[in-house]
Design an enzyme around this catalytic site. Structure first.
Site, PDB file in Angstrom:
ATOM      1  CG  ASN A   9      56.584  27.558  -1.125  1.00  0.00           C
ATOM      2  OD1 ASN A   9      55.512  27.596  -1.715  1.00  0.00           O
ATOM      3  ND2 ASN A   9      56.687  27.241   0.152  1.00  0.00           N
ATOM      4  CD  GLU A  36      66.673  29.139   3.006  1.00  0.00           C
ATOM      5  OE1 GLU A  36      65.944  28.884   3.960  1.00  0.00           O
ATOM      6  OE2 GLU A  36      66.294  29.150   1.828  1.00  0.00           O
ATOM      7  CG  ASP A  65      63.638  32.076   5.573  1.00  0.00           C
ATOM      8  OD1 ASP A  65      63.422  31.122   4.818  1.00  0.00           O
ATOM      9  OD2 ASP A  65      64.167  31.932   6.691  1.00  0.00           O
ATOM     10  CG  PHE A 140      52.213  27.151   0.949  1.00  0.00           C
ATOM     11  CD1 PHE A 140      53.433  27.181   1.606  1.00  0.00           C
ATOM     12  CD2 PHE A 140      51.606  28.355   0.630  1.00  0.00           C
ATOM     13  CE1 PHE A 140      54.031  28.386   1.944  1.00  0.00           C
ATOM     14  CE2 PHE A 140      52.199  29.570   0.949  1.00  0.00           C
ATOM     15  CZ  PHE A 140      53.417  29.584   1.620  1.00  0.00           C
ATOM     16  N   GLY A 141      52.079  24.386   3.155  1.00  0.00           N
ATOM     17  CA  GLY A 141      52.854  24.276   4.400  1.00  0.00           C
ATOM     18  C   GLY A 141      51.990  24.086   5.638  1.00  0.00           C
ATOM     19  CE1 TYR A 142      55.009  23.162  10.161  1.00  0.00           C
ATOM     20  CE2 TYR A 142      56.051  24.855   8.810  1.00  0.00           C
ATOM     21  CZ  TYR A 142      56.139  23.708   9.581  1.00  0.00           C
ATOM     22  OH  TYR A 142      57.346  23.096   9.778  1.00  0.00           O
ATOM     23  CG  HIS A 168      53.309  35.268   7.735  1.00  0.00           C
ATOM     24  ND1 HIS A 168      52.080  34.739   7.407  1.00  0.00           N
ATOM     25  CD2 HIS A 168      54.230  34.406   7.237  1.00  0.00           C
ATOM     26  CE1 HIS A 168      52.251  33.595   6.773  1.00  0.00           C
ATOM     27  NE2 HIS A 168      53.552  33.377   6.648  1.00  0.00           N
TER      28      HIS A 168
HETATM   29  P1  ITT Z   1      62.044  28.897  -0.414  1.00  0.00           P
HETATM   30  O1  ITT Z   1      63.106  28.817   0.673  1.00  0.00           O
HETATM   31  O2  ITT Z   1      62.500  28.371  -1.738  1.00  0.00           O
HETATM   32  O3  ITT Z   1      61.446  30.280  -0.537  1.00  0.00           O
HETATM   33  P2  ITT Z   1      60.541  27.271   1.487  1.00  0.00           P
HETATM   34  O4  ITT Z   1      59.247  26.527   1.348  1.00  0.00           O
HETATM   35  O5  ITT Z   1      61.724  26.499   1.987  1.00  0.00           O
HETATM   36  O6  ITT Z   1      60.830  27.958   0.052  1.00  0.00           O
HETATM   37  P3  ITT Z   1      60.638  28.951   3.881  1.00  0.00           P
HETATM   38  O7  ITT Z   1      61.966  28.440   4.291  1.00  0.00           O
HETATM   39  O8  ITT Z   1      60.387  30.399   3.993  1.00  0.00           O
HETATM   40  O9  ITT Z   1      60.308  28.552   2.369  1.00  0.00           O
HETATM   41  O10 ITT Z   1      59.459  28.249   4.658  1.00  0.00           O
HETATM   42  C1  ITT Z   1      59.634  27.519   5.820  1.00  0.00           C
HETATM   43  C2  ITT Z   1      58.501  26.532   5.947  1.00  0.00           C
HETATM   44  O11 ITT Z   1      57.351  27.239   6.385  1.00  0.00           O
HETATM   45  C3  ITT Z   1      58.141  25.812   4.660  1.00  0.00           C
HETATM   46  O12 ITT Z   1      57.857  24.464   4.957  1.00  0.00           O
HETATM   47  C4  ITT Z   1      56.887  26.508   4.175  1.00  0.00           C
HETATM   48  O13 ITT Z   1      56.019  25.609   3.523  1.00  0.00           O
HETATM   49  C5  ITT Z   1      56.283  27.023   5.487  1.00  0.00           C
HETATM   50  N1  ITT Z   1      55.616  28.295   5.262  1.00  0.00           N
HETATM   51  C6  ITT Z   1      56.170  29.467   4.855  1.00  0.00           C
HETATM   52  N2  ITT Z   1      55.236  30.398   4.691  1.00  0.00           N
HETATM   53  C7  ITT Z   1      54.053  29.816   5.003  1.00  0.00           C
HETATM   54  C8  ITT Z   1      52.717  30.232   4.990  1.00  0.00           C
HETATM   55  O14 ITT Z   1      52.385  31.449   4.609  1.00  0.00           O
HETATM   56  N3  ITT Z   1      51.779  29.365   5.352  1.00  0.00           N
HETATM   57  C9  ITT Z   1      52.088  28.107   5.734  1.00  0.00           C
HETATM   58  N4  ITT Z   1      53.311  27.615   5.742  1.00  0.00           N
HETATM   59  C10 ITT Z   1      54.299  28.462   5.375  1.00  0.00           C
END
Ligand code: ITT
Length: 191
Positions: A9, A36, A65, A140-142, A168
């Site tokens: 990521n 994982e 994670d 990114f993500g959420y 976090h």
């Molecule tokens: P890696 O396992 O390769 O590190 P990942 O994106 O799968 O990458 P996680 O399992 O830790 O990482 O993340 C779980 C989900 O939560 C994933 O969809 C991320 O985009 C999201 N996420 C993690 N940290 C976040 C953040 O700080 N803000 C928003 N979304 C987050």
């Protein structure tokens, strides 16, 4: 000591680079993360992933994670945040939360530091609320659906430096960095 941050990521890596650089720690990104497993506890997941990595004596590997825990959904998606983001995404979460009055949630991060012969795990949490609709394009993500406590903007409306003061990940990596400095894995030069 060379520090490797194991993630696929890019967004996470950028944040971790910024956070750790404040402590004088430079990291390299490598898309390795051991195997994982899917489990309900991100500490367990991160520990398991880090255990399966065997760095050389001059390398320390960091695994991260994270999960979003929504109270009205009994902690969902939690440790399954990655799968849920890939499948129903933010729009799916907002649909599940439609007409829901209770909007409280938190982000948890668990980070492991794996050296040749040791393994440490640190955690960080930020409380907040889930928005009614996606807001912002940063992060990114959420990030577009999460407003941290004491803020009116989502993480996706904040610059990386702002998110990384309160997130976090910043808390967990700050704890990791403090330990790294305390045990002398890196030596700080004080002028
Ligand atoms: P890696 O396992 O390769 O590190 P990942 O994106 O799968 O990458 P996680 O399992 O830790 O990482 O993340 C779980 C989900 O939560 C994933 O969809 C991320 O985009 C999201 N996420 C993690 N940290 C976040 C953040 O700080 N803000 C928003 N979304 C987050």
């Amino acid at each position: 000591m060379k520090f490797v941050f194991a993630t696929h990521n890019e967004g996470k890596f950028k944040e971790a680079s910024f956070i750790l650089s404040e402590y004088g720690i430079k990291i390299e990104q490598k898309p390795i993360k051991g195997t994982e497993i899917q489990a309900e506890d991100i500490i367990y997941v991160v520990k398991h992933a880090a255990k399966n990595i065997r760095p050389g004596k001059d390398v320390a590997v960091i695994v991260d994670d994270a999960g979003l825990y929504i109270d009205a959904l009994n902690g969902f998606p939690g440790a399954f945040s990655s799968y849920v983001q890939k499948t129903i995404g933010n729009k799916g979460i907002l649909k599940l939360m439609k007409n829901e009055k209770k909007r409280s949630a938190h982000f948890d991060a668990a980070v492991a530091l794996r050296t040749y012969d040791k393994l440490w795990v640190f955690t960080g949490r930020v409380n907040g609320t889930i928005t009614g609709q996606e807001r912002g394009f940063l992060g990114f993500g959420y990030d577009p659906i999460f407003i941290p406590e004491g803020e009116s903007r989502t993480f996706a409306q904040m610059k990386l430096e702002e998110k990384c003061k309160i997130s976090h990940r910043a808390l967990a990596l700050g704890r990791l960095a403090t330990m790294v400095r305390n045990i002398g894995l890196i030596r700080q030069t004080i002028y």
